[in-house]
Design a protein around this motif. Structure first.
Motif, PDB file in Angstrom:
ATOM      1  N   THR A 235      15.696  26.282  57.688  1.00 43.13           N
ATOM      2  CA  THR A 235      16.646  26.936  56.780  1.00 43.13           C
ATOM      3  C   THR A 235      16.177  28.320  56.348  1.00 43.13           C
ATOM      4  O   THR A 235      16.924  29.301  56.487  1.00 43.13           O
ATOM      5  N   PRO A 236      14.942  28.485  55.824  1.00 44.82           N
ATOM      6  CA  PRO A 236      14.511  29.847  55.484  1.00 44.82           C
ATOM      7  C   PRO A 236      14.396  30.759  56.698  1.00 44.82           C
ATOM      8  O   PRO A 236      14.623  31.962  56.586  1.00 44.82           O
ATOM      9  N   LEU A 237      14.062  30.213  57.855  1.00 41.85           N
ATOM     10  CA  LEU A 237      14.008  31.058  59.055  1.00 41.85           C
ATOM     11  C   LEU A 237      15.376  31.655  59.368  1.00 41.85           C
ATOM     12  O   LEU A 237      15.476  32.832  59.738  1.00 41.85           O
ATOM     13  N   LYS A 238      16.433  30.860  59.214  1.00 39.99           N
ATOM     14  CA  LYS A 238      17.787  31.377  59.465  1.00 39.99           C
ATOM     15  C   LYS A 238      18.124  32.503  58.482  1.00 39.99           C
ATOM     16  O   LYS A 238      18.714  33.511  58.862  1.00 39.99           O
ATOM     17  N   VAL A 239      17.759  32.326  57.234  1.00 40.62           N
ATOM     18  CA  VAL A 239      18.015  33.356  56.226  1.00 40.62           C
ATOM     19  C   VAL A 239      17.228  34.629  56.538  1.00 40.62           C
ATOM     20  O   VAL A 239      17.710  35.751  56.348  1.00 40.62           O
ATOM     21  N   LEU A 240      16.012  34.444  57.040  1.00 40.15           N
ATOM     22  CA  LEU A 240      15.119  35.577  57.297  1.00 40.15           C
ATOM     23  C   LEU A 240      15.352  36.235  58.657  1.00 40.15           C
ATOM     24  O   LEU A 240      14.672  37.214  58.995  1.00 40.15           O
ATOM     25  N   ALA A 241      16.303  35.738  59.442  1.00 38.87           N
ATOM     26  CA  ALA A 241      16.490  36.230  60.809  1.00 38.87           C
ATOM     27  C   ALA A 241      16.562  37.747  60.909  1.00 38.87           C
ATOM     28  O   ALA A 241      15.813  38.362  61.694  1.00 38.87           O
ATOM     29  N   PRO A 242      17.431  38.430  60.153  1.00 35.29           N
ATOM     30  CA  PRO A 242      17.503  39.897  60.311  1.00 35.29           C
ATOM     31  C   PRO A 242      16.209  40.593  59.922  1.00 35.29           C
ATOM     32  O   PRO A 242      15.798  41.559  60.567  1.00 35.29           O
TER      33      PRO A 242
END
Length: 294
Positions: A235-242
């Motif tokens: 979940t945090p990886l998806k948020v941090l993608a950009p």
């Protein structure tokens, strides 16, 4: 130290545990009272899924007290409560003296990353076959090399030479991934985490391994890197993608972990606007996903 031992039906476990904590128990543990019998129940489901029920039919609750008087007083007070109906006091007994430091140390042995690369606690000698060694003791920060996600990141890093390369360990925990990159040549290393305790742990572990790096909060990470490592959770990886992708230099590598096998598709989709993620390794239901920026 003294243990107060109780047998508690499922419906009363929460109230009993809350009361024991209010009565200054130093710790409270709960286990299946029917363990190792035909009535034993398994309560643990698949990773990231809730257990099938809240508790066992009968639980063995053990509360630790500094003094015998405190344990016996707690037993008496609990017995006077309505919610204690159906519960049984099994006894109060002293806790045998133990060398807790040695006991804790005995639970952590050297961890093999590959046949010549090992994570070794300070109280162990490295195996004779070890050519690269990270000295790392268990601490408050995540990352001792025992978890599949950490091992997969380190294995991937060990397959390449990073001399002269710039490396970012995002969500560094103990700093183990940053130290691993240093073992394979990286000298310009930045390790960041939102937890100040993790930053301090990274600094101390880097010193213990004679590794030079910069450790700090996330705003320390500036510019582009040849390798960006992030072992967090899906979940945090998806948020941090950009943000993470913005830190990857052209031709650089992105390495992500903390991802369950069934979440790989979600991560591929989340990072698709910037890079093409692929599964590079899999272990115990977890995957390592990597990409190289065009």
């Amino acid at each position: 130290m003294f243990e107060l031992i109780l047998k508690v039906p499922e419906a009363a476990v929460e109230a009993v545990c809350d009361s024991l904590e209010a009565l200054d128990a130093q710790s409270v543990t709960v286990e299946d009272a029917d363990a190792m019998t035909a009535a034993e129940q398994a309560l643990f489901g698949e990773p990231d899924m809730p257990p099938p029920k809240a508790g066992w039919n009968q639980s063995r609750v053990v509360a630790l007290f500094a003094l015998e008087a405190g344990a016996r007083e707690a037993a008496g007070l609990l017995q006077a409560q309505d919610f204690f109906e159906g519960c049984v006091v099994l006894g109060v007994q002293p806790v045998p003296e133990q060398d807790w430091v040695r006991l804790t140390q005995s639970q952590f042995a050297p961890v093999e990353i590959n046949p010549t690369f090992w994570i070794v606690p300070s109280w162990h000698e490295p195996p004779a076959v070890a050519r690269e060694v990270i000295r790392l003791d268990p601490g408050l920060a995540f990352g001792t090399g025992t978890h599949s996600t950490t091992r997969m990141c380190l294995r991937w890093t060990a397959q390449r030479a990073w001399a002269g390369q710039r490396v970012l360990d995002y969500g560094c925990g103990s700093g183990i991934l940053a130290i691993g990159a240093a073992r394979f040549g990286a000298t310009d290393i930045v390790a960041v985490d939102i937890d100040p305790a993790a930053v301090e742990s990274t600094r101390l572990n880097a010193q213990a391994n004679q590794v030079k790096l910069q450790a700090g909060l996330p705003d320390l990470a500036k510019g582009e890197f040849d390798l960006v490592l992030a072992n967090i959770l899906a979940t945090p990886l998806k948020v941090l993608a950009p943000l993470l992708c913005a830190h990857v230099a052209p031709g650089g590598h992105l390495v992500l972990a903390g991802i369950l096998s069934r979440q790989a598709g979600e991560l591929t989709e989340a990072f698709a606007p910037w890079v093409r993620l692929a599964v590079s390794d899999e272990e115990d239901g977890w995957v390592l996903m990597t990409a190289q920026r065009d």
